[in-house]
Scaffold this active site. Structure first.
Site, PDB file in Angstrom:
ATOM      1  N   ASP A  57       0.871  -1.183   0.000  1.00  6.99           N
ATOM      2  CA  ASP A  57       0.000   0.000   0.000  1.00  6.99           C
ATOM      3  C   ASP A  57       0.900   1.223   0.000  1.00  6.99           C
ATOM      4  O   ASP A  57       2.139   1.089  -0.055  1.00  6.99           O
ATOM      5  CB  ASP A  57      -0.958  -0.014   1.211  1.00  6.99           C
ATOM      6  N   HIS A 116      -3.248   3.008  -4.494  1.00  9.48           N
ATOM      7  CA  HIS A 116      -2.595   2.532  -3.259  1.00  9.48           C
ATOM      8  C   HIS A 116      -1.211   1.963  -3.579  1.00  9.48           C
ATOM      9  O   HIS A 116      -0.820   0.911  -3.068  1.00  9.48           O
ATOM     10  CB  HIS A 116      -3.459   1.464  -2.571  1.00  9.48           C
ATOM     11  N   GLU A 130     -10.254   2.539  -4.723  1.00  8.96           N
ATOM     12  CA  GLU A 130      -9.913   3.919  -4.387  1.00  8.96           C
ATOM     13  C   GLU A 130      -8.789   4.490  -5.255  1.00  8.96           C
ATOM     14  O   GLU A 130      -7.743   4.905  -4.764  1.00  8.96           O
ATOM     15  CB  GLU A 130      -9.528   3.998  -2.903  1.00  8.96           C
TER      16      GLU A 130
HETATM   17  C1  ACM Z   1     -11.028  -0.787   1.077  1.00  5.68           C
HETATM   18  O1  ACM Z   1     -11.454  -0.743   2.253  1.00  5.68           O
HETATM   19  N1  ACM Z   1     -10.455   0.271   0.549  1.00  5.68           N
HETATM   20  C2  ACM Z   1     -11.165  -1.971   0.273  1.00  5.68           C
END
Ligand code: ACM
Ligand code: ZN
Length: 755
Positions: A188, A276, A336
């Site tokens: 991440d 991410h 995201e």
């Molecule tokens: C997530 O909680 N962004 C999958």
């Protein structure tokens, strides 16, 4: 008699006098799917002669025997040992087991390592915790098999790192509760945790960081709560700087994979792309659109999907991941993504045009399809967060539904023939506080939506809880967040829907709390009851508690200091005669709760006002979409007032995007403390004498909030502002008058000015 012989004799006497424990009911979690008791007992002392009649069972026997300490069992081939037999039965399905306790022995039948393993863990949970002496176990028969094939836990090892031994300990807990998938979020923005030979900087640099905001927040909280301490072992001096982090070498990961396989747990590796991804971009900046790492409004800059070099990098990484992990799945995240970067990037826009795509959503989908094919050629299946459904996804991908606010993604995926894993943010995110996601909410959530057809329901492979670790720097905090909620998840994953019962689950829990304690595992203690966050009093009152579990001791302070085991012990109601905040914390052994606070405010009762009034309230309608009642303009409300009998939406029921303002007087019958409650969706605030008493702003579902004020007998000016955005609409006002129970405010108590 010398002293030594005397003490030994006393010990023997005590042991022989110890009452034999009789176990009448099994406290197994998850609840077995069929359980019949017999009226006979097996006498044992946790010494077992473990035997297997099948090669796989023999291998498993060695694994189980290596964990004897964990369950305080002794294995012996002596004639006193209780036979514990692992028998092969081809008629049982994978993961299923039959367990028979008779007066002589315990027999576990299964057709697979998983079945024996789960039978064994059921046996362990039937037995007393710790060193028990001789006990009697009720005979019975269990026939058991899981509801879902996928029963998972996710662990984010990027935001905070958990080393191999720490993850193994979590795996030990997972198998004890028959969970079989470990989704490791390995990469991440905040850290890259897996050795990739082709790109050594990913771990040489990307696994280490100076403290970020998440670390600082943990350290601030650690002053009062040791479960926020960042373990010293996760620091290194690199180039003269103290850096936090860590990563798994491939050899370590292989060791973990083997450890999990012996426990029927499949590790699903996640490499989160194309968002991410900052830990990679920081060290290989050519991967982003701008050639730099950075942050957009919410999310980090993603990988540029207009460059061949990005594809090459990601494919090289995934090739190494595919080679290392035996799982048929590789999770590629996909959540995201800051698509603004792609909007601005010429290369991404060219890629969109060249492939005839409509927009950036389709660009991500195009990328996913490419990766899906790439993985398929390696015998792997793509798994991703539910964002991968937007822009289209082939039916070969498995979708993890997490966004409660995007309910169509799970429906579209299941209709499209995709397998889905149910892991919703509101119910299965164990990083959420226990107040936001209490145990009962985890337990009572039904994973298969009730509007699913049979064909759609068949696509639901199972459930998973996620643990994002921004605020979880060590294993105590990890278990504080996940135990016992993980047990509720395990029961939803295993036990048939009709057999689930929260009250029965709660009855079985104390045995598991004792087990956690025997393992030195932190856990979330049941919440203390019967106190209020804020209490108003006139002369004096008392701080009172309900302590929900035997063995919990509560320590409190009245001067604002941190409650510790040196503070006053709560032994009954504590008299309060001046304003203060009681801070208190429960302990059970080494386990402690959060610090609770109860604020006490001393008030002189507010004087009543004189006014010419008539029954009812003035209500004004204000058009607009207000998320917070404080934003509702009040300048013109007098012009729009109509008289109504009491609170309520009236003719506005069913409409969206408006606010209502109620004004008038509340008539207090006698002097005393009045507590008002509002139940609201999408939010309200109640003021008395111009002060906000109940702040229920904003409330996206019906939510009850309370507040108190001391009043003299007579009329008191009151205002209620209510906001409605859309969807559900609720607006109710309750009151507790001195010495009386809570009830709806009555029209007879409401007055407004005569115009
Ligand atoms: C997530 O909680 N962004 C999958
Ligand atoms: Zn780009």
């Amino acid at each position: 008699m010398n002293k030594f012989i005397f003490s030994i004799s006393l010990m023997l006497l005590l042991i022989s006098c110890r009452e034999t424990e009789v176990i009448e009911t099994y406290s197994i979690i998850p609840q077995p799917n069929s359980l019949r008791y017999a009226d006979e007992y097996l006498t044992s002392d946790k010494t077992f002669n473990l035997q297997a009649n099948h090669a796989e069972g023999v291998t498993l026997r060695d694994v189980l025997m290596s964990k004897a300490d964990q369950y305080a069992l002794t294995f012996s081939q002596g004639s006193d040992a209780t036979p514990l037999l692992l028998m092969y039965d081809a008629s049982l399905s994978n993961e299923a087991y039959r367990l028979v306790v008779d007066t002589e022995k315990i027999t576990i039948s299964a057709s697979s390592q998983a079945g024996w393993l789960y039978g064994f863990h059921s046996v362990v949970q039937m037995l007393p915790v710790g060193d028990a002496g001789t006990f009697q176990l009720r005979c019975g028969t269990i026939e058991d098999a899981p509801r879902f094939v996928y029963r998972g836990m996710h662990l984010d090892v990027s935001r905070h790192f958990f080393d191999l031994e720490e993850v193994k300990e979590m795996v030990d807990q997972m198998v004890h509760y028959k969970l079989n998938k470990l989704h490791l979020h390995l990469t991440d923005d905040q850290g890259w945790r897996l050795q990739i030979d082709k790109y050594p900087l990913l771990t040489q640099m990307g696994a280490w960081r100076e403290h970020n905001g998440q670390d600082s927040t943990c350290l601030e909280k650690a002053v009062e709560d040791a479960t926020f301490i960042i373990p010293e072992k996760h620091y290194r001096i690199i180039n003269g700087k103290r850096m936090y982090g860590g990563f798994y070498t491939k050899a370590q990961m292989k060791e973990l994979i083997d450890y999990c396989q012996q426990r029927n747990i499949e590790i699903i590796p996640e490499i989160d792309i194309p968002g991410h991804f900052k830990a990679a971009i920081d060290n290989y900046p050519y991967l982003s659109c701008s050639g730099e790492a950075g942050w957009g409004t919410h999310f980090s800059y993603p990988a540029c999907l207009g460059k061949a070099s990005t594809y090459e990098f990601i494919e090289n990484v995934l090739s190494e991941v595919a080679e290392l992990f035996p799982s048929k799945y590789i999770h590629i995240g996909g959540d995201e993504v800051n698509k603004d970067e792609w909007k601005r990037c010429k290369k991404c826009q060219r890629a969109i045009r060249k492939a005839g795509l409509k927009n950036e959503h389709e660009l991500q989908s195009h990328f996913n399809h490419h990766i899906e094919e790439f993985l398929a050629a390696k015998g792997k299946q793509l798994m991703g967060w539910d964002e991968i459904v937007e822009g289209g996804v082939s039916e070969h991908s498995t979708v993890m539904w997490w966004r409660n606010w995007a309910p169509n993604t799970i429906r579209d995926a299941a209709k499209n023939g995709n397998d889905v894993i149910v892991t919703p943010d509101f119910e299965y995110y164990f990083d959420f506080t226990h107040a936001a996601t209490p145990l009962s909410k985890v337990y009572n959530f039904e994973p298969v939506p009730d509007d699913f057809t049979e064909a759609m329901a068949a696509r639901v492979l199972g459930v998973q809880a996620n643990i994002w670790t921004e605020g979880i720097p060590n294993t105590d905090r990890l278990y504080y967040q996940s135990l016992p909620r993980m047990l509720a998840l395990a029961e939803s994953g295993w036990t048939a829907k009709d057999l689930k019962s929260y009250s029965k689950f709660e009855e079985r829990l104390p045995r598991h709390y004792r087990y956690f304690e025997s393992q030195d595992l932190f856990y979330h203690l049941p919440v203390l009851g019967a106190y209020e966050d804020e209490t108003v009093f006139i002369q004096n009152t008392a701080f009172q508690l309900e302590i929900p579990l035997e063995g919990m001791t509560v320590y409190y302070t009245l001067d604002g200091s941190t409650p510790t085991q040196q503070s006053a012990v709560y032994e009954g109601p504590v008299a309060i005669d001046q304003a203060c905040t009681v801070r208190f914390r429960a302990y059970k052994g080494d386990v402690f709760s959060k610090i609770y606070e109860a604020k006490y405010t001393q008030q002189t009762p507010a004087d009543a006002v004189e006014a010419s009034v008539q029954p009812g309230l003035h209500r004004s309608y204000v058009e607009g979409r207000y998320w917070n009642c404080k934003d509702v303009p009040l300048t013109n409300i007098a012009a729009a007032q109509t008289r109504v009998d009491d609170f309520g939406l009236g003719q506005y029921e069913g409409q969206s995007n408006y606010a209502l303002v109620f004004e008038g007087y509340f008539k207090a019958e006698e002097e005393g403390v009045y507590t008002f409650y509002t139940n609201s969706d999408d939010g309200d605030q109640l003021s008395v004498h111009g002060n906000i008493i109940v702040d229920n702003n904003p409330s996206h579902g019906p939510r009850m909030r309370r507040g108190s004020i001391a009043l003299k007998a007579g009329l008191h000016p009151l205002q209620l502002i209510y906001c409605q955005i859309g969807g559900g609409a609720v607006q109710e006002v309750f009151v507790e008058t001195p010495g009386q129970e809570k009830r709806l405010v009555q029209p007879a108590e409401l007055f407004c000015k005569i115009n």
